[in-house]
Enzyme design. Structure first.
Site: not given
Ligand SMILES: *Cc1c(COP(=O)(O)O)cnc(C)c1O
Length: 354
Positions: A99, A169, A193
């Protein structure tokens, strides 16, 4: 059935039951939350409550805004660059996995990106220690991914970055552990998540960072505009906000972030111990950098991996397949995964190996 998916992922049963009971008629209004105008008093009371509960959970300082946005964390890889690189076009990034690599690729379109440190050469199996970082010291911000969902690597320490806002993030570990938000300039997370359903992206940003956007930034994705307008520049993801609000309440009722952190640590330790103590499995991630939420491991005999996944699935242990980019097995143990689910997985792993 225990669902180990990385996201969209398992939700607390109590939350789903409450959503079900309120599906057709929220609080005597005769409307489903899905049917409410986003400007209505009813929906605003839901959004305000979610806002207040999240502030309390995080013990958020007054100079931070919570924005309820769309676009997903992947969208915000670009959007945060547009919002923060309007004055100074340089940014520092730490590359620790799938990511953060995506975040770097997107940001490159908007500025000069300096990769401060990377663990790519060793297959993203650790977090590079800070003494090896090559900070530019003149960046608009420094970006990291607090938990690499696909690689099973997580920051368990906070870097010291003098004078430059730290952006994280936190999509896959948001509200799974305590966090001192005042150490960051901005945090962002997709909801699906650990804190809700797809559609909502939560941005938490310090107010001094709201005035450095690039001119090309779309109004609906401009953090400063959204902050001024309580995230109501355009229609918000109303139902997703409602579900996240229920989850914030559920976490408070459990005892807050200290409590979920302790529960998550207990679950992760049990599973890593089972992996390390059984010669048939291994976890390639450096012990001190292992994720407490996305536990990635492999079978030493790769040829029986698909049998492992099929048998697990037939016992109700589903979605254990690793991320496409990495393969292997991945068990995501977010807040909603009970200890009994982890115990069932451990029992299965022991039976499978004997
Ligand atoms: C899943 C994830 C993303 C992407 O998320 P989306 O909602 O599909 O844009 C970005 N960063 C991390 C750490 C993730 O686990």
């Amino acid at each position: 059935m225990y669902n180990f998916a990385s996201g969209p992922a398992m939700l607390p049963k109590e939350v789903l039951q409450q959503a079900q009971s309120e599906m057709l008629d929220w609080n005597g209004t005769g409307m489903s939350v899905m049917e409410m105008p986003f400007t209505s008093d009813e929906f605003q009371s839901i959004a305000t409550q979610a806002h207040t509960d999240l502030r309390l959970l995080l013990d958020l300082p007054d100079n931070y805004h919570i924005l309820f946005m769309q676009g997903g964390a992947y969208g915000h890889f670009s959007l945060l660059a547009m919002n923060l690189l309007g004055k100074n076009k340089q940014a520092d990034y730490i590359q620790t996995g799938h990511w953060s690599s995506r975040a770097i690729n997107e940001a490159r379109r908007y500025g000069d990106i300096n990769i401060v440190a990377s663990s790519e050469e060793s297959g993203f199996d650790h977090i590079p220690e800070q003494s090896k970082w090559n900070l530019s010291n003149k960046a608009a911000y420094c970006h990291l991914t607090s938990n690499e969902t696909a690689d099973g690597v997580q920051f368990h320490w906070l870097p010291e970055i003098d004078g430059i806002p730290l952006i994280a993030d936190v999509t896959s570990d948001f509200l799974t552990r305590k966090i001192d938000v005042s150490e960051y300039g901005m945090l962002y997370a997709s909801a699906q998540k650990n804190v809700g359903v797809a559609g909502l992206t939560i941005v938490i940003i310090r107010d001094d960072l709201l005035d450095q956007s690039m001119k090309i930034t779309p109004t609906v994705f401009n953090y400063g505009e959204q902050a001024k307008n309580y995230s109501r520049v355009n229609t918000l993801p109303t139902y997703s906000i409602y579900i996240s609000g229920l989850i914030f309440r559920w976490i408070s009722d459990l005892g807050g972030l200290d409590k979920v952190q302790a529960l998550n640590k207990e679950k992760a330790e049990a599973l890593y111990t089972a992996i390390d103590n059984n010669g048939q499995y291994y976890c390639a991630v450096n012990k001190t950098d292992r994720s407490t939420v996305n536990i990635c491991f492999n079978l030493k005999n790769q040829s029986i991996e698909s049998t492992f996944l099929e048998e697990a699935s037939s016992l109700g242990l589903i979605n254990l397949k690793g991320h496409g980019a990495r393969g292997g097995i991945r068990a995501s143990l977010y807040n909603a995964m009970p200890k009994s689910g982890v115990d069932a997985l451990i029992n299965f792993m022991q039976d499978f190996s004997s």
